[in-house]
Design a protein around this motif. Structure first.
Motif, mmCIF file in Angstrom:
data_model
loop_
_atom_site.group_PDB
_atom_site.id
_atom_site.type_symbol
_atom_site.label_atom_id
_atom_site.label_comp_id
_atom_site.label_asym_id
_atom_site.label_seq_id
_atom_site.Cartn_x
_atom_site.Cartn_y
_atom_site.Cartn_z
ATOM 1 N N ILE A 83 0.825 -1.212 0.000
ATOM 2 C CA ILE A 83 0.000 0.000 0.000
ATOM 3 C C ILE A 83 0.859 1.262 0.000
ATOM 4 N N THR A 84 1.903 1.288 0.854
ATOM 5 C CA THR A 84 2.762 2.478 0.879
ATOM 6 C C THR A 84 3.481 2.663 -0.455
ATOM 7 N N LEU A 85 3.784 1.555 -1.124
ATOM 8 C CA LEU A 85 4.358 1.652 -2.468
ATOM 9 C C LEU A 85 3.353 2.269 -3.438
ATOM 10 N N ALA A 86 2.128 1.762 -3.413
ATOM 11 C CA ALA A 86 1.114 2.187 -4.376
ATOM 12 C C ALA A 86 0.760 3.656 -4.239
ATOM 13 N N ILE A 87 0.761 4.170 -3.006
ATOM 14 C CA ILE A 87 0.360 5.575 -2.810
ATOM 15 C C ILE A 87 1.545 6.529 -2.789
ATOM 16 N N GLY A 88 2.742 5.998 -3.049
ATOM 17 C CA GLY A 88 3.908 6.852 -3.221
ATOM 18 C C GLY A 88 4.593 7.301 -1.945
ATOM 19 N N LEU A 89 4.297 6.648 -0.817
ATOM 20 C CA LEU A 89 4.909 7.047 0.446
ATOM 21 C C LEU A 89 6.192 6.286 0.758
ATOM 22 N N TYR A 90 6.421 5.192 0.061
ATOM 23 C CA TYR A 90 7.534 4.328 0.434
ATOM 24 C C TYR A 90 8.881 5.009 0.214
ATOM 25 N N ASP A 91 9.001 5.761 -0.855
ATOM 26 C CA ASP A 91 10.265 6.445 -1.129
ATOM 27 C C ASP A 91 10.595 7.453 -0.027
ATOM 28 N N ASP A 92 9.568 8.137 0.474
ATOM 29 C CA ASP A 92 9.779 9.075 1.591
ATOM 30 C C ASP A 92 10.245 8.323 2.831
ATOM 31 N N LEU A 93 9.653 7.156 3.069
ATOM 32 C CA LEU A 93 10.040 6.338 4.215
ATOM 33 C C LEU A 93 11.492 5.887 4.097
ATOM 34 N N ILE A 94 11.887 5.464 2.906
ATOM 35 C CA ILE A 94 13.275 5.052 2.669
ATOM 36 C C ILE A 94 14.230 6.206 2.975
ATOM 37 N N GLY A 95 13.888 7.389 2.486
ATOM 38 C CA GLY A 95 14.727 8.562 2.714
ATOM 39 C C GLY A 95 14.847 8.899 4.193
ATOM 40 N N GLU A 96 13.737 8.777 4.923
ATOM 41 C CA GLU A 96 13.753 9.090 6.352
ATOM 42 C C GLU A 96 14.612 8.088 7.120
ATOM 43 N N LEU A 97 14.507 6.819 6.776
ATOM 44 C CA LEU A 97 15.324 5.797 7.427
ATOM 45 C C LEU A 97 16.808 6.021 7.142
ATOM 46 N N TYR A 98 17.107 6.437 5.925
ATOM 47 C CA TYR A 98 18.495 6.727 5.576
ATOM 48 C C TYR A 98 19.029 7.919 6.379
ATOM 49 N N ARG A 99 18.177 8.943 6.543
ATOM 50 C CA ARG A 99 18.595 10.129 7.301
ATOM 51 C C ARG A 99 18.829 9.770 8.768
ATOM 52 N N ILE A 100 17.972 8.907 9.312
ATOM 53 C CA ILE A 100 18.144 8.481 10.707
ATOM 54 C C ILE A 100 19.495 7.765 10.871
ATOM 55 N N SER A 101 19.804 6.879 9.935
ATOM 56 C CA SER A 101 21.056 6.132 10.020
ATOM 57 C C SER A 101 22.271 7.023 9.822
ATOM 58 N N SER A 102 22.114 8.050 8.992
ATOM 59 C CA SER A 102 23.235 8.928 8.691
ATOM 60 C C SER A 102 23.417 10.034 9.731
ATOM 61 N N GLY A 103 22.430 10.168 10.617
ATOM 62 C CA GLY A 103 22.506 11.187 11.668
ATOM 63 C C GLY A 103 22.228 12.600 11.196
ATOM 64 N N TYR A 104 21.472 12.720 10.081
ATOM 65 C CA TYR A 104 21.160 14.073 9.598
ATOM 66 C C TYR A 104 20.079 14.710 10.435
#
Length: 203
Positions: free
Chosen positions: A182-203
């Motif tokens: 569902i998150t893929l279909a409504i276009g939210l998954y890419d935002d989630l991926i970016g947020e997880l990456y930012r958390i890991s990178s400490g931004y």
């Protein structure tokens, strides 16, 4: 041998990182759904992750997510869970396709936190294809170790398999898989991926 061990170890070291969740969580859910074909689904999921993580760096995959592709990928993602659920046994084409396609989709969408070993693999992928593909498989095995253990343990210890065969585990996997699609279909998954990456990178 040192390179293999270091690569595997680096994969294990990122299991708990937020940026690794996009390949670990869908895979764990898929293995839970695949009650009769866990081992096949788990192993081929890891293979799909490794291949699709390596292919863009090697110059074999340049397709970006967008437009109708998002909907198609969401449908395919949902289909992998249905295939894993319906697979009658580990040697079923449904098990093989569900695992491999599921891993490839998760890896295509993945934005990894690149450590020294993974960085070397990606940098050398276009000039040293077979070696880097093999190393990517080793790295993926480390990063997906919880999933692989979940796939192997029921085979090695049948009592574990009987516990995991209970419907609540499959339902939990299906719920996660449904949310993923569902998150893929409504276009939210890419935002989630970016947020997880930012958390890991400490931004």
């Amino acid at each position: 041998m040192d390179t293999l061990v270091d690569t595997f170890t680096e994969g294990i070291s990122v299991i708990s990182w937020a940026c690794t969740l996009p390949i670990v969580v869908p895979g764990l859910a898929l293995v839970l759904v695949a009650r009769r074909a866990r081992l096949t689904v788990g192993l081929l999921y890891a293979a799909g992750v490794a291949l699709m993580a390596w292919a863009p760096a090697a110059g074999y995959w340049r397709t970006d997510m967008g437009g109708l592709v998002v909907v198609v990928v969401a449908v395919l993602a949902a289909g992998t869970y249905l295939a894993a659920w319906k697979a009658p046994a580990g040697n079923s084409p449904l098990a093989a396709s569900g695992g491999f396609v599921g891993g490839a989709i998760a890896s295509w969408l993945w934005r990894p936190c690149v450590g020294p070993r993974l960085g070397d693999i990606l940098n050398d992928a276009s000039t040293d294809e077979l070696r880097t593909l093999a190393l990517m498989g080793v790295y993926a095995a480390g990063a997906l170790l919880p999933l692989l253990l979940l796939a192997v343990l029921p085979v090695a210890v049948p009592a574990v398999g009987r516990v995991l065969d209970r419907r609540p585990f499959a339902v939990a996997g299906a719920v996660v898989g449904g949310a993923y699609a569902i998150t893929l279909a409504i276009g939210l998954y890419d935002d989630l991926i970016g947020e997880l990456y930012r958390i890991s990178s400490g931004y």
